[in-house]
Design a protein around this motif. Structure first.
Motif, short mmCIF file in Angstrom:
data_model
loop_
_atom_site.label_atom_id
_atom_site.label_comp_id
_atom_site.label_asym_id
_atom_site.label_seq_id
_atom_site.Cartn_x
_atom_site.Cartn_y
_atom_site.Cartn_z
N ALA A 23 0.93 -1.10 -0.02
CA ALA A 23 -0.21 -0.21 0.01
C ALA A 23 0.75 1.10 0.11
O ALA A 23 1.99 1.19 0.47
N GLY A 24 0.38 2.28 -0.60
CA GLY A 24 1.14 3.44 -0.62
C GLY A 24 -0.08 4.71 -0.54
O GLY A 24 -1.32 4.09 -0.72
N PRO A 25 0.62 5.86 -0.90
CA PRO A 25 -0.58 6.86 -1.05
C PRO A 25 -1.47 6.63 -2.22
O PRO A 25 -1.10 6.75 -3.44
N LYS A 26 -2.81 6.43 -1.81
CA LYS A 26 -3.95 6.35 -2.86
C LYS A 26 -3.60 5.25 -3.83
O LYS A 26 -3.74 5.44 -5.16
N PHE A 27 -2.89 4.13 -3.44
CA PHE A 27 -2.79 2.85 -4.21
C PHE A 27 -2.63 1.73 -3.46
O PHE A 27 -2.15 1.95 -2.30
N VAL A 28 -3.28 0.52 -3.87
CA VAL A 28 -2.85 -0.62 -3.37
C VAL A 28 -2.49 -1.71 -4.33
O VAL A 28 -2.95 -1.39 -5.37
N VAL A 29 -1.66 -2.77 -4.01
CA VAL A 29 -1.55 -3.95 -4.51
C VAL A 29 -2.41 -4.84 -3.86
O VAL A 29 -2.07 -4.85 -2.78
N LEU A 46 -12.63 0.14 -14.15
CA LEU A 46 -13.15 1.10 -12.90
C LEU A 46 -13.70 0.17 -11.94
O LEU A 46 -14.57 -0.79 -12.37
N GLY A 47 -14.23 0.68 -10.78
CA GLY A 47 -15.00 0.08 -9.88
C GLY A 47 -14.63 0.62 -8.48
O GLY A 47 -14.39 1.75 -8.22
N ILE A 48 -15.14 -0.20 -7.50
CA ILE A 48 -14.80 0.35 -6.17
C ILE A 48 -14.10 -1.00 -5.11
O ILE A 48 -14.31 -2.21 -5.52
N LEU A 49 -13.45 -0.56 -4.36
CA LEU A 49 -12.97 -1.65 -3.14
C LEU A 49 -13.55 -1.07 -2.12
O LEU A 49 -13.54 0.04 -1.57
N GLU A 50 -14.15 -2.02 -1.20
CA GLU A 50 -14.60 -1.87 0.08
C GLU A 50 -13.69 -2.50 1.02
O GLU A 50 -13.31 -3.66 0.91
N ALA A 51 -13.40 -1.64 2.15
CA ALA A 51 -12.72 -2.07 3.22
C ALA A 51 -12.93 -1.17 4.36
O ALA A 51 -13.16 -0.18 4.46
N VAL A 58 -12.02 2.91 -7.60
CA VAL A 58 -10.92 2.49 -8.23
C VAL A 58 -10.94 3.58 -9.44
O VAL A 58 -11.75 3.25 -10.29
N VAL A 59 -9.68 4.30 -9.67
CA VAL A 59 -9.74 5.21 -10.75
C VAL A 59 -8.96 4.74 -11.79
O VAL A 59 -9.14 5.47 -13.07
N LYS A 60 -7.86 3.91 -11.65
CA LYS A 60 -7.07 3.57 -12.75
C LYS A 60 -6.40 2.30 -12.13
O LYS A 60 -5.98 2.14 -11.02
N VAL A 61 -6.32 1.38 -13.05
CA VAL A 61 -5.72 0.13 -12.71
C VAL A 61 -4.33 -0.26 -13.64
O VAL A 61 -4.50 -0.20 -15.11
N MET A 62 -3.28 -0.44 -13.28
CA MET A 62 -2.09 -0.74 -14.25
C MET A 62 -1.25 -1.87 -13.73
O MET A 62 -1.08 -2.10 -12.43
N LYS A 63 -0.51 -2.55 -14.66
CA LYS A 63 0.12 -3.70 -14.22
C LYS A 63 1.67 -3.15 -14.41
O LYS A 63 1.91 -2.81 -15.62
N ARG A 64 2.48 -3.33 -13.19
CA ARG A 64 3.64 -2.95 -13.26
C ARG A 64 4.52 -4.17 -12.96
O ARG A 64 4.44 -4.60 -11.87
N HIS A 70 -3.88 -0.64 -8.18
CA HIS A 70 -5.05 -0.15 -8.28
C HIS A 70 -4.95 1.45 -7.43
O HIS A 70 -4.76 1.45 -6.30
N TYR A 71 -5.31 2.38 -8.32
CA TYR A 71 -4.99 3.77 -7.96
C TYR A 71 -6.49 4.26 -7.42
O TYR A 71 -7.67 3.92 -8.15
N LEU A 72 -6.57 4.86 -6.11
CA LEU A 72 -7.71 4.91 -5.51
C LEU A 72 -7.95 6.55 -5.24
O LEU A 72 -7.09 7.31 -5.11
N ASP A 73 -9.22 6.70 -4.60
CA ASP A 73 -9.63 8.22 -4.11
C ASP A 73 -9.31 8.12 -2.39
O ASP A 73 -9.68 9.34 -1.86
#
Ligand SMILES: [Zn+2]
Length: 231
Positions: A23-29, A46-51, A58-64, A70-73
């Motif tokens: 996890a980091g600022p506004k993202f999770v793996v 796009l979509g949502i994560l419930e936690a 979820v505003v953007k998803v990228m494979k690195r 998963h980039y979040l708000d």
């Protein structure tokens, strides 16, 4: 830790449970995800994560590398259990368009279009190509017939060294760019009409793609032919 790509095995999975492994600022793996990361000509899910009783967009998803970001708000801490929900209307629309792109490409190549040099959700470019209006109309009729008879879209795996891409320069360069440790390729087959390797998400059958709403030829310089399509 690698992210398990649930969308590869099941394109119709809309919700899933997972654990935040980074996890980091506004993202999770996540350890596993059904969110498709942008790539292969298909846009990000796009979509949502419930936690913890809250919802995060979820505003953007990228494979690195092997991880999917998963980039979040907002921020979700590492170790959290989450439930993901895909924006399904958006994804299904992309699956239809992308699957339609496969079928159209196969039909045009069989009709002697010449090599495909570019494609998107509404456009196929062939060069050098002698495509004419008559071929456009016959491909259009064939596409609609195949949509009507509802052929299954089959996914299977093949060894990389057994795949023959012939003289297709686009597929050759795609294979060359693939990491050497990828030994098995995911093949997408639409009856006898289209066969290519692809990691994207697809609908189950041609009936779900549906008929073409439009198909238009635009000749360009240097024997480039652009076909615009609408589904
Ligand atoms: Zn595909």
């Amino acid at each position: 830790m690698d992210s398990e790509q649930l969308y590869v095995e099941d394109s119709y999975l809309r919700g899933f449970d997972a654990t935040v492994v980074r996890a980091g600022p506004k993202f999770v793996v996540l350890d596993r995800t059904a969110f498709y990361p942008e790539g292969g000509g298909q846009p990000t899910d796009l979509g949502i994560l419930e936690a913890g009783g809250k919802e995060y967009n979820v505003v953007k998803v990228m494979k690195r590398g092997p991880q999917i970001f998963h980039y979040l708000d907002g921020d979700i801490p590492e170790g959290s259990e989450v439930h993901g929900v895909i924006d399904w209307d958006r994804r299904l629309g992309f699956m239809r368009l992308h699957s339609g792109e496969h079928l159209l490409t196969g039909l045009f190549e069989s009709a002697g279009s010449g090599p495909k040099v570019f494609s998107s959700f509404n456009q196929l470019d062939f060069q050098p190509s002698d495509l004419d209006e008559e071929t456009i109309q016959s491909v259009r009729r064939r596409f609609d017939e195949i949509a009507d008879i509802d052929i299954p879209i089959r996914i299977y795996y093949t060894d990389r060294d057994q795949l023959d891409v012939g003289d297709d320069a686009r597929k050759q360069s795609f294979l060359e760019k693939m990491p050497p440790d990828v030994e098995r390729l995911r093949m997408v087959e639409i009856g006898e009409y289209a066969l290519t390797f692809c990691m994207g998400t697809h609908v189950k059958s041609t009936g779900e793609i549906g008929r073409l709403k439009g198909l238009r030829l635009e000749p360009k310089k240097k024997r480039r032919k652009i076909v615009y399509f609408e589904l």
